[in-house]
Design an enzyme around this catalytic site. Sequence first.
Site, PDB file in Angstrom:
ATOM      1  N   CYS A 372     -31.508  14.128 -15.791  1.00 35.29           N
ATOM      2  CA  CYS A 372     -30.669  13.748 -14.649  1.00 35.29           C
ATOM      3  C   CYS A 372     -29.202  14.143 -14.777  1.00 35.29           C
ATOM      4  CB  CYS A 372     -30.777  12.269 -14.307  1.00 35.29           C
ATOM      5  SG  CYS A 372     -31.864  11.277 -15.299  1.00 35.29           S
ATOM      6  N   ARG A 401     -37.801  12.553 -27.085  1.00 34.90           N
ATOM      7  CA  ARG A 401     -37.530  11.126 -27.278  1.00 34.90           C
ATOM      8  C   ARG A 401     -38.137  10.695 -28.600  1.00 34.90           C
ATOM      9  NH1 ARG A 401     -39.002   9.043 -21.136  1.00 34.90           N
ATOM     10  NH2 ARG A 401     -37.468  10.405 -20.131  1.00 34.90           N
ATOM     11  N   GLN A 419     -41.192  17.443 -18.431  1.00 33.45           N
ATOM     12  CA  GLN A 419     -41.223  16.663 -17.198  1.00 33.45           C
ATOM     13  C   GLN A 419     -41.161  17.599 -16.006  1.00 33.45           C
ATOM     14  OE1 GLN A 419     -37.834  14.061 -17.320  1.00 33.45           O
ATOM     15  NE2 GLN A 419     -39.148  12.304 -17.670  1.00 33.45           N
ATOM     16  N   ASP A 421     -39.599  17.419 -13.336  1.00 38.33           N
ATOM     17  CA  ASP A 421     -38.525  16.560 -12.856  1.00 38.33           C
ATOM     18  C   ASP A 421     -37.836  17.155 -11.627  1.00 38.33           C
ATOM     19  OD1 ASP A 421     -36.930  14.382 -12.970  1.00 38.33           O
ATOM     20  OD2 ASP A 421     -35.928  14.910 -14.844  1.00 38.33           O
ATOM     21  N   HIS A 423     -34.409  15.980  -8.799  1.00 38.13           N
ATOM     22  CA  HIS A 423     -33.478  14.979  -8.290  1.00 38.13           C
ATOM     23  C   HIS A 423     -33.075  15.353  -6.889  1.00 38.13           C
ATOM     24  CE1 HIS A 423     -33.351  14.447 -12.648  1.00 38.13           C
ATOM     25  NE2 HIS A 423     -33.273  13.175 -12.326  1.00 38.13           N
ATOM     26  N   LYS A 506     -38.351   1.630  -9.738  1.00 37.57           N
ATOM     27  CA  LYS A 506     -39.191   2.813  -9.590  1.00 37.57           C
ATOM     28  C   LYS A 506     -40.593   2.449  -9.174  1.00 37.57           C
ATOM     29  CE  LYS A 506     -40.038   3.082 -14.574  1.00 37.57           C
ATOM     30  NZ  LYS A 506     -40.972   3.961 -15.241  1.00 37.57           N
ATOM     31  N   HIS A 552     -34.992  10.136  -8.077  1.00 41.11           N
ATOM     32  CA  HIS A 552     -35.565  10.826  -9.243  1.00 41.11           C
ATOM     33  C   HIS A 552     -37.069  10.822  -9.032  1.00 41.11           C
ATOM     34  CE1 HIS A 552     -31.998   9.558 -11.952  1.00 41.11           C
ATOM     35  NE2 HIS A 552     -31.831   8.869 -10.843  1.00 41.11           N
TER      36      HIS A 552
END
Length: 702
Positions: A372, A401, A419, A421, A423, A506, A552
Amino acid sequence: MELRGRPQRRQRNRHRRLRAAERELWPNRRRLVPFDSSTSRVRRLACEAADLLRGGSLRYPARSTIHSLGQGGHHAMSTIPYEQSHLYRLRHSAAHLMAQALTELYPGVKLAIGPPIENGFYYDVDLDEPIREDDLPKIEERMRELARLDQPIVKRVARDRDEAQRIILEECTLGQGEETALYKLQLLEAVPDGEEVSFFEQQSSANGKLHRFIDLCRGPHIERTGEIEHFKLMSLAGAYWRGDVKNKQLQRIYGTAFETAEELEQYLNFLEEAKRRDHRVLGRELGLFMSSPKVGIGLPLWLPKGAILRETMIDFLRSEQVKRGYQPVVTPHIASIRLFEKSGHIITFKEKLFPFMEEGEHDTYILKPMNCPFHIEIYSSQLRSYRDLPIRLAEFGNVHRLEQTGEVHGIMRDRGFTQDDAHLFVRPDQLLAEFIGVVELMQVVLNKLGLTDFRARLGTKDPSSDKYVGDDENWALATAAIEQACKQMGLDYEVSPGDAAFYGPKLDLMIRDAIGRDWQMGTVQVDYNLPERFDLEYIGEDGKPHRPIMIHRAPFGSLDRMIGLLTEQYAGAFPYWLAPVQVAILPISDRHVGYAEAIARRLQGFSTPDLQLAQFEGAGDPDVYGLGLLPPGEDRRRIEIDHRRETLGKKIRENQRMKVPFMLIVGDRDMEAGTVGVRSREDGDLGPMSLAGFLDRVEQAG
RNA sequence: GCCGAUGUAGCUCAGUGGUAGAGCAGCUGUUUCGUAAACAGCAGGUCACCGGUUCGAAUCCGGUCAUCGGCUCCA
C-alpha cells in the site's frame, strides 16, 4: 493490503444433503472434478448437485465432507443444527469421560475446559508431567472401562453461587486437593449473573471401587456413559488457557467420537484421503513448487510447472482487471523504513517484519510486508483532479512477512508470497459503486476457479485493542460502507470483531482446505485512515482539495495460498485452462515421434523450433501428414510429448498420475488416417478423432 | 515462539546395541509395444547435524536444526 487471520475452526451448520451429491462426485477417493468440465458424467452430477443445493449458490463439494461426516450418518437428512444434535452431546460426554479417566490416571490433574468441537472433542488440562502420545492408548483404555460401567449422567443445578463454589471445591476436586479446582473457579466467575450454574455427575461402583466424576458444565449430555462406544483419541497439543499466550500453556488432548463404528471408520478414512490431497504432497508430486532448508523457512521455490500455473492465473486476472480500468504498477521489494513509519506498519505490524537493513548511516530499509505505501506514493506523485478518480493501481507484489515458525504451512502460509494487490483511490460518491465492482470481480474470479463454496466475513475493530490507527468516526464510516454494499448485493456475511486490518475494516472470503481448515482468501478493505496519514488529496469540482478514500483489495488474496487451496480442492486435477500440461502426446514407438511433433505444432498454433526434432526424419511438418489447417483456437496450448522408450501402458499411467487433462496416443493407424487416439483424464479412452474433433472436445472442457 | 510427534537412498518405507535394506525413480543393455507399471544388470546413504554413554550407536542419552499436528470452537 493486509492479510490476516489464522485458520478459523468454527462450528457451522451445513447442508447435509450435500453428502449424497458429494459421494457421487467423489466416490472412493476419486479426485474432484470441476463443474465446468465438459464430460457428460461430470455434467450430469453437477446438475444433480445443483438440484440438491437449490436455494443457495452451488457449493463446491470438498468443503462439507468433514463436517457432514461430523453430523453422523442417520442424522444426515435431519435439519437440526449440529449444536443441538445427539452427536454433539455424545462428544461432550466423551470429553467428560476422558476427564474422568484422567483424574483416575493422574490424580491432582487440574481440569480446564472440555467442549465438543466440529469433528470431535478435546479437554485442556494442567498437569506437571507431560502427556505423550504413548499415553493415549492407556487413557483410551481407561475410558472404555469406565464406559462399560454405563454410568448414568445426571445434571445438578446449584441454587446459587455459593453452592456452586462449594460443589467445585468439595466435590469436583474428588478429594484430589483444592488446587485442582483452579480453572473451574475462574470459569464460574465468568458465568454471567443470573445464569443457571449446573454440574454433570457420573458415578458407579464396581468390584467395591467407587468411580465418580463431577464437572461444572452447561451441558447438555447424553444419558449414560455406555453410549460412548466409538471413539478415538487423536492427538496432543499445547493450548494457552483462554487462548492467551500470556497465560499458562495447558495440555490439550483431542479425540473424536461417533454414533456408529462405520462413521468413525469413515472419518478416519477421510483423514487418510485428505493427506493425499495435501497441497504440499501434490505440490512435490506434480512438480509445482519445493522448499529447501538451504533457502529458508517458508520461502517456496516455484518449479516450471508451478510457475506456469501462476502465470496462467495472473494472465487471467490481469485481463479481467484491464477490462475494469485497472492500471498495472511495479514497486520495489524494499523501502526506507520512514515510508512504513508513516503508514503505521512499523508500530502495528512490527512482529511480522523481517529484521531491518542498515545502509551505512544514511538510512534503514525494510523488506515490504505490504504494497500500500508504494501505491500511495504513486498516487501522491502528482496533483489529482476529481475527474481522474477513481484511480486503480494494481500490482502482483511480492511481500515478505516473518510468520512464526510453527505457523508456516506449505504455501498456504509462507514468508514470501505474491499478492494480487490493488488500491483504488476513490471519491466518496464513488465508494459504493467501486466496492461493489470489486466484489463483482471477486465473484468472477471465484467462479472461474470453480470455488463456489465460501463464506464472507466482515472483520471489524476489536474495541479492546490498541493496534489500530485512525479515529472511531473513520472506522464507523468504513464499516458502514461495507455493510451497505453487502446489503445492496444481498451478500450474507458474519461479523468477526478483531479481524480488521490495522487501518480499516475488511470483507474476507473464507474457504476450506482438504481437511476442513478455513483460510482467508480474497479480501476487500475500505480505508479512510491511510489517506489521512499520507495527506492524500484531489482537487474537487469546487477547486478545493478533498480527501480520497482507499479501497485495498486482492481477489486471490495470496497467489501462493490460492494455488495451495486449488491444489487441494481439485486434488491436483486442475481444470483444462489451468493445467500446467494440458495435453500429453504419447507416441507408441520411436517411429511415431515425428508425427507427435507435427501434432504438437498444430496444437500450439505456431511453429516452435524444437531441438528434439532434429533426431527424427521428416518431423515437425504437419503438412507431411496431411493434418491440414485447424480452426483458430487458443494459442500456446501447453503440450508435452512423452517420447521415452517406455510401454504405452506406463506412459498412460504416469501422465494420468500427473493429472494431465488429455492424452493423445499416436501410432501407425493414426499416421495413416491423420487422427489421434484421445484419452481424457476423467473418462479414459475416447477413441480416434481428427485433430479438429479433438479441439471441439477441448473447447467444451474450457 | 510454545506443547506433542517425526527425521534412514530423489520418493514411500523396513531395520531396537554387532558388516545399512526393499519397492519405485535414476543409469546401462535388451524390448518398438494401441489405452494405468516390459525384462535384466548397475549405481545410489556422514542413517538430519553436533556432542555423550559403550569394546561397539541408525538404534541409548543430551543439545541443535528441519518437518508434521495443534496453540481465541471458552463451563
